[in-house]
Design a protein around this motif. Structure first.
Motif, PDB file in Angstrom:
ATOM      1  N   ALA A  68       0.832  -1.208   0.000  1.00 44.56           N
ATOM      2  CA  ALA A  68       0.000   0.000   0.000  1.00 44.56           C
ATOM      3  C   ALA A  68       0.866   1.258   0.000  1.00 44.56           C
ATOM      4  O   ALA A  68       0.541   2.249  -0.666  1.00 44.56           O
ATOM      5  N   GLU A  69       1.968   1.246   0.752  1.00 45.30           N
ATOM      6  CA  GLU A  69       2.869   2.397   0.764  1.00 45.30           C
ATOM      7  C   GLU A  69       3.493   2.606  -0.620  1.00 45.30           C
ATOM      8  O   GLU A  69       3.597   3.744  -1.103  1.00 45.30           O
ATOM      9  N   ALA A  70       3.928   1.505  -1.277  1.00 41.73           N
ATOM     10  CA  ALA A  70       4.510   1.620  -2.619  1.00 41.73           C
ATOM     11  C   ALA A  70       3.471   2.108  -3.625  1.00 41.73           C
ATOM     12  O   ALA A  70       3.771   2.933  -4.508  1.00 41.73           O
ATOM     13  N   SER A  71       2.224   1.627  -3.495  1.00 41.15           N
ATOM     14  CA  SER A  71       1.163   2.061  -4.410  1.00 41.15           C
ATOM     15  C   SER A  71       0.875   3.548  -4.249  1.00 41.15           C
ATOM     16  O   SER A  71       0.627   4.256  -5.232  1.00 41.15           O
ATOM     17  N   GLN A 146      -7.891  11.289  -5.401  1.00 35.08           N
ATOM     18  CA  GLN A 146      -7.217  10.009  -5.622  1.00 35.08           C
ATOM     19  C   GLN A 146      -6.143   9.756  -4.574  1.00 35.08           C
ATOM     20  O   GLN A 146      -5.985   8.636  -4.072  1.00 35.08           O
ATOM     21  N   VAL A 147      -5.390  10.815  -4.227  1.00 40.39           N
ATOM     22  CA  VAL A 147      -4.350  10.671  -3.204  1.00 40.39           C
ATOM     23  C   VAL A 147      -4.982  10.357  -1.854  1.00 40.39           C
ATOM     24  O   VAL A 147      -4.511   9.472  -1.118  1.00 40.39           O
ATOM     25  N   ARG A 148      -6.070  11.071  -1.531  1.00 42.23           N
ATOM     26  CA  ARG A 148      -6.729  10.843  -0.238  1.00 42.23           C
ATOM     27  C   ARG A 148      -7.284   9.433  -0.153  1.00 42.23           C
ATOM     28  O   ARG A 148      -7.200   8.771   0.898  1.00 42.23           O
ATOM     29  N   ASN A 149      -7.853   8.937  -1.230  1.00 46.53           N
ATOM     30  CA  ASN A 149      -8.390   7.569  -1.247  1.00 46.53           C
ATOM     31  C   ASN A 149      -7.280   6.556  -1.015  1.00 46.53           C
ATOM     32  O   ASN A 149      -7.449   5.594  -0.240  1.00 46.53           O
ATOM     33  N   ALA A 150      -6.140   6.764  -1.631  1.00 46.79           N
ATOM     34  CA  ALA A 150      -5.004   5.854  -1.436  1.00 46.79           C
ATOM     35  C   ALA A 150      -4.473   5.948  -0.007  1.00 46.79           C
ATOM     36  O   ALA A 150      -4.073   4.928   0.584  1.00 46.79           O
ATOM     37  N   GLU A 151      -4.463   7.160   0.566  1.00 43.27           N
ATOM     38  CA  GLU A 151      -4.003   7.320   1.958  1.00 43.27           C
ATOM     39  C   GLU A 151      -4.944   6.607   2.926  1.00 43.27           C
ATOM     40  O   GLU A 151      -4.488   5.992   3.904  1.00 43.27           O
ATOM     41  N   ILE A 152      -6.245   6.680   2.668  1.00 44.86           N
ATOM     42  CA  ILE A 152      -7.212   5.985   3.530  1.00 44.86           C
ATOM     43  C   ILE A 152      -7.010   4.477   3.447  1.00 44.86           C
ATOM     44  O   ILE A 152      -7.051   3.774   4.467  1.00 44.86           O
ATOM     45  N   GLU A 153      -6.771   3.973   2.249  1.00 43.25           N
ATOM     46  CA  GLU A 153      -6.505   2.533   2.099  1.00 43.25           C
ATOM     47  C   GLU A 153      -5.244   2.129   2.853  1.00 43.25           C
ATOM     48  O   GLU A 153      -5.194   1.060   3.479  1.00 43.25           O
ATOM     49  N   LEU A 154      -4.213   3.004   2.807  1.00 46.13           N
ATOM     50  CA  LEU A 154      -2.979   2.713   3.540  1.00 46.13           C
ATOM     51  C   LEU A 154      -3.235   2.728   5.049  1.00 46.13           C
ATOM     52  O   LEU A 154      -2.764   1.837   5.775  1.00 46.13           O
ATOM     53  N   GLN A 155      -3.987   3.706   5.530  1.00 44.36           N
ATOM     54  CA  GLN A 155      -4.301   3.764   6.957  1.00 44.36           C
ATOM     55  C   GLN A 155      -5.099   2.540   7.399  1.00 44.36           C
ATOM     56  O   GLN A 155      -4.859   1.992   8.483  1.00 44.36           O
ATOM     57  N   GLN A 156      -6.040   2.109   6.580  1.00 47.83           N
ATOM     58  CA  GLN A 156      -6.818   0.924   6.918  1.00 47.83           C
ATOM     59  C   GLN A 156      -5.928  -0.311   6.992  1.00 47.83           C
ATOM     60  O   GLN A 156      -6.062  -1.136   7.906  1.00 47.83           O
ATOM     61  N   THR A 157      -4.990  -0.422   6.057  1.00 46.83           N
ATOM     62  CA  THR A 157      -4.064  -1.560   6.080  1.00 46.83           C
ATOM     63  C   THR A 157      -3.167  -1.513   7.313  1.00 46.83           C
ATOM     64  O   THR A 157      -2.895  -2.548   7.933  1.00 46.83           O
ATOM     65  N   GLN A 158      -2.723  -0.301   7.676  1.00 42.28           N
ATOM     66  CA  GLN A 158      -1.892  -0.171   8.879  1.00 42.28           C
ATOM     67  C   GLN A 158      -2.678  -0.519  10.140  1.00 42.28           C
ATOM     68  O   GLN A 158      -2.143  -1.151  11.063  1.00 42.28           O
ATOM     69  N   LEU A 159      -3.952  -0.103  10.188  1.00 41.47           N
ATOM     70  CA  LEU A 159      -4.787  -0.449  11.338  1.00 41.47           C
ATOM     71  C   LEU A 159      -4.993  -1.953  11.433  1.00 41.47           C
ATOM     72  O   LEU A 159      -4.988  -2.517  12.538  1.00 41.47           O
ATOM     73  N   GLU A 160      -5.176  -2.618  10.291  1.00 38.99           N
ATOM     74  CA  GLU A 160      -5.324  -4.071  10.306  1.00 38.99           C
ATOM     75  C   GLU A 160      -4.057  -4.741  10.834  1.00 38.99           C
ATOM     76  O   GLU A 160      -4.130  -5.723  11.575  1.00 38.99           O
ATOM     77  N   LEU A 161      -2.898  -4.182  10.462  1.00 39.55           N
ATOM     78  CA  LEU A 161      -1.644  -4.727  10.972  1.00 39.55           C
ATOM     79  C   LEU A 161      -1.541  -4.534  12.480  1.00 39.55           C
ATOM     80  O   LEU A 161      -1.184  -5.467  13.223  1.00 39.55           O
ATOM     81  N   LYS A 162      -1.873  -3.320  12.963  1.00 46.96           N
ATOM     82  CA  LYS A 162      -1.816  -3.072  14.403  1.00 46.96           C
ATOM     83  C   LYS A 162      -2.812  -3.956  15.152  1.00 46.96           C
ATOM     84  O   LYS A 162      -2.514  -4.445  16.242  1.00 46.96           O
ATOM     85  N   ARG A 163      -3.993  -4.146  14.572  1.00 52.83           N
ATOM     86  CA  ARG A 163      -4.992  -4.991  15.215  1.00 52.83           C
ATOM     87  C   ARG A 163      -4.500  -6.437  15.293  1.00 52.83           C
ATOM     88  O   ARG A 163      -4.693  -7.114  16.305  1.00 52.83           O
ATOM     89  N   ALA A 164      -3.863  -6.896  14.230  1.00 53.79           N
ATOM     90  CA  ALA A 164      -3.337  -8.260  14.240  1.00 53.79           C
ATOM     91  C   ALA A 164      -2.237  -8.414  15.290  1.00 53.79           C
ATOM     92  O   ALA A 164      -2.175  -9.425  16.000  1.00 53.79           O
ATOM     93  N   GLU A 165      -1.359  -7.395  15.386  1.00 52.40           N
ATOM     94  CA  GLU A 165      -0.299  -7.452  16.403  1.00 52.40           C
ATOM     95  C   GLU A 165      -0.899  -7.420  17.809  1.00 52.40           C
ATOM     96  O   GLU A 165      -0.433  -8.137  18.709  1.00 52.40           O
ATOM     97  N   ALA A 166      -1.935  -6.589  18.002  1.00 57.23           N
ATOM     98  CA  ALA A 166      -2.587  -6.525  19.317  1.00 57.23           C
ATOM     99  C   ALA A 166      -3.266  -7.845  19.648  1.00 57.23           C
ATOM    100  O   ALA A 166      -3.238  -8.302  20.796  1.00 57.23           O
ATOM    101  N   ASN A 167      -3.883  -8.467  18.652  1.00 55.54           N
ATOM    102  CA  ASN A 167      -4.552  -9.753  18.900  1.00 55.54           C
ATOM    103  C   ASN A 167      -3.548 -10.838  19.275  1.00 55.54           C
ATOM    104  O   ASN A 167      -3.837 -11.704  20.103  1.00 55.54           O
ATOM    105  N   ILE A 168      -2.385 -10.776  18.677  1.00 52.81           N
ATOM    106  CA  ILE A 168      -1.341 -11.743  19.044  1.00 52.81           C
ATOM    107  C   ILE A 168      -0.942 -11.557  20.501  1.00 52.81           C
ATOM    108  O   ILE A 168      -0.775 -12.523  21.252  1.00 52.81           O
TER     109      ILE A 168
END
Length: 368
Positions: A68-71, A146-168
């Motif tokens: 997502a960051e590269a995109s 378009q930039v804002r939409n991509a930033e929101i997708e990146l933030q959502q992906t980062q939140l999913e990563l943090k949630r997964a780390e918290a669940n672990i």
């Protein structure tokens, strides 16, 4: 006042669950569990669930964030190219218009046909320049969205990563306080048994409590008809089924606000949860003992005489009296009442120790 269970002030641990990867990420199988009855310190690992699959999925979440960051970087670069191309279009349209304006100065030496062509070219240049210039604001809005939409997708992906780390991290449970590990029971093979390693739990299920044995409480219940007479701080005597000779004092610590069904009783019989705090502890007291409690609603002085309620007579409200037995017969005697229950009454004045009172109104011939 009803049967109850002995607990303690402390913290309960429950099976977890959550988002960040779907239900398939969570396997609530106990991989590690502290032995029941063991003493633990704050921060000690007391339970751990199988989290191997979650650790493997964590790499997928990290890869999604990197992608997502590269995109986002690629999108910003592509949009810069689009923006620069539009700027070039505006500059080209402006140059064409400027050239047409210069050509207009040569109209006097041009033929009528060439002069008309020049005028038409200038008008076309003005329209084109105005069009591309007006598109600049709309283009910037489109690029920013378009930039804002991509930033929101990146933030959502980062939140999913943090949630997964918290669940672990949630799959490894640590003791929140120093205390004693008390295991709960589960149904295994049609019978109740203590939770053990390898058991499959469900989200929200309490399976372990860390209790402080220095501060014990009684989780009790009282009939809804009696609860309105209870007050926070009321004294109580606590009796232990396992130790008939053990009686400890306590006090009402809290009262429930919502009634619950009274166990095996009829549906219309409701009970209110009551929590009692034990004042002084005994070395034999451990969590999960079954106890009963007598709560003191009211109390009288030691000099008050307790008589059956049937011995109190009142011809006029507020003027109670009793019949006291004397050698000459029954004597009517006024008394001052204290606490009155459904079966007994406390007499503060009017009776002497060891005096006998009548439970029924004596015949008139025997009364003086």
């Amino acid at each position: 006042m009803g049967s109850s269970g002995l607990g303690s002030t402390g913290s309960s641990l429950v099976g977890g669950g959550g988002g960040g990867g779907g239900g398939g990420d969570f396997s609530l199988v106990l991989e590690k569990l502290v032995p029941a009855g063991s003493h633990v310190k704050k921060g000690d690992v007391v339970a751990a669930f199988d989290r191997q699959f979650m650790l493997l999925r964590l790499d997928d979440y990290k890869a999604r964030v990197i992608q997502a960051e590269a995109s986002l970087k690629k999108l910003k670069a592509d949009l810069d190219v689009t923006r620069n191309a539009h700027v070039q279009s505006i500059a080209s349209a402006k140059a064409t218009l400027d050239k047409g304006n210069l050509d207009m100065k040569t109209l006097p030496v041009l033929s009528d046909m060439d002069a008309e062509r020049t005028r038409l070219a200038v008008e076309e240049g003005q329209v084109k320049y105005k069009q591309v210039a007006s598109e600049a604001r709309l283009l910037e809005i489109s690029l920013a969205s378009q930039v804002r939409n991509a930033e929101i997708e990146l933030q959502q992906t980062q939140l999913e990563l943090k949630r997964a780390e918290a669940n672990i991290d949630r799959m490894v449970l640590k003791a929140p306080i120093d205390g004693l590990a008390v295991m709960q029971s589960v149904r295994r093979g049609g019978e109740l048994a203590q939770v053990q390693e390898g058991d499959q739990l469900y989200p929200g299920m309490m399976f372990l409590s860390i209790v402080d044995p220095r501060s014990m409480v009684v989780d009790a219940s009282v009939n809804q008809a009696d609860v309105e007479r209870l007050r926070i701080g009321a004294k109580a005597k606590i009796h232990f089924d396992a130790y008939p000779d053990l009686i400890l004092t306590g006090r009402v610590y809290s009262l429930g606000s919502v009634a619950k069904q009274g166990g095996q009783r009829a549906d219309w019989v409701k009970e209110i949860p009551v929590r009692l705090k034990i004042d002084n502890l005994d070395s034999r007291v451990i969590p999960d003992l079954s106890v009963s409690a007598d709560i003191v609603i009211e109390s009288e002085t030691e000099h008050a005489a307790i008589v059956p309620l049937a011995a109190i007579f009142q011809d006029t409200p507020g003027q109670p009296y009793v019949f006291v037995q004397t050698p000459a017969g029954w004597k009517r005697q006024s008394v001052e009442l204290g606490t009155v229950t459904n079966i007994r009454a406390a007499v503060r004045t009017g009776l002497q120790p060891k005096e006998v009172v009548a439970l029924d109104r004596p015949p008139a011939s025997k009364t003086k």
